[in-house]
Write a protein that holds these residues in place. Structure first.
Motif, PDB file in Angstrom:
ATOM      1  N   PRO A  71       0.813  -1.229   0.000  1.00 28.75           N
ATOM      2  CA  PRO A  71       0.000   0.000   0.000  1.00 28.75           C
ATOM      3  C   PRO A  71       0.847   1.280   0.000  1.00 28.75           C
ATOM      4  CG  PRO A  71      -0.008  -0.972   2.183  1.00 28.75           C
ATOM      5  CD  PRO A  71       0.749  -1.915   1.288  1.00 28.75           C
ATOM      6  N   PHE A  76      -3.014   4.840   1.049  1.00 24.66           N
ATOM      7  CA  PHE A  76      -2.518   3.522   1.460  1.00 24.66           C
ATOM      8  C   PHE A  76      -3.116   2.418   0.599  1.00 24.66           C
ATOM      9  CE2 PHE A  76      -1.771   6.015   5.327  1.00 24.66           C
ATOM     10  CZ  PHE A  76      -0.429   5.727   5.527  1.00 24.66           C
ATOM     11  N   SER A  77      -3.125   2.632  -0.704  1.00 23.11           N
ATOM     12  CA  SER A  77      -3.642   1.621  -1.623  1.00 23.11           C
ATOM     13  C   SER A  77      -2.488   0.988  -2.395  1.00 23.11           C
ATOM     14  CB  SER A  77      -4.653   2.248  -2.591  1.00 23.11           C
ATOM     15  OG  SER A  77      -4.024   3.251  -3.377  1.00 23.11           O
TER      16      SER A  77
END
Length: 190
Positions: A71, A76-77
């Motif tokens: 992430p 936070f991907s």
């Protein structure tokens, strides 16, 4: 410095700036479709500090780390679905933007005014890649794609371009003075 030490230093700088991009990506202002994040600031700083090849390598590293699911992208991907989704074009644009910004600086000079010009060009490269993928993935018309993918980012983009230029030149000059940067171009410092 021997060849192996130079390669190690380059790999460390590439990894550090990929990590910095991931950290700055988490600083974001949410918008309906695409957030304003610190990623593009990091791309500009990276290109100014590392130049074309190392800057592009740092963005390739950043993209690859996110592609495998870590992430590191904004919010936070991570994962391939981000890269093939509506906002993935911006991330691919980081690679091209970093390379072209670095080339511009290597062919002219590593100064704040030239870095600012290079960063503005890099901003438009990133926006071009992002808007094209946004249009295709969401099946938008050009007006809607521009309204969602370009216009909200222009003013902030100019501010980030200035900050990236200023911060990047300072960092680059200090790393060169400390002999921590492997400079691949003929021009060494501003």
């Amino acid at each position: 410095m021997d060849q192996q030490s130079k390669k190690l230093r380059i790999m460390m700088n590439v990894a550090i700036f990929a990590a910095v991009t991931g950290i700055l990506a988490q600083m974001e202002i949410p918008l309906p479709l695409i957030p304003i994040s610190g990623q593009t600031l990091a791309v500009g700083i990276t290109a100014v500090v590392l130049g074309s090849r190392q800057g592009a390598l740092a963005m390739i590293c950043y993209t690859a780390i996110g592609a495998v699911g870590i992430p590191i992208f904004s919010g936070f991907s991570g994962g391939m679905h981000i890269l093939v989704g509506p906002t993935g074009g911006y991330i691919f644009g980081f690679i091209a933007a970093a390379y072209i910004m670095g080339v511009i600086l290597e062919k002219t000079s590593f100064t704040i005014p030239m870095a600012f010009i290079a960063n503005i060009i890099g901003m438009f490269i990133t926006l071009l890649f992002g808007t094209i993928q946004l249009k295709i993935v969401l099946d938008l018309g050009w007006n809607a794609a521009l309204a969602a993918g370009v216009y909200p980012f222009l003013i902030v983009g100019f501010i980030k371009a200035f900050l990236a230029s200023w911060i990047g030149i300072i960092i680059r000059n200090r790393l060169i003075q400390a002999n921590l940067l492997i400079v691949e171009s003929k021009r060494k410092a501003a």
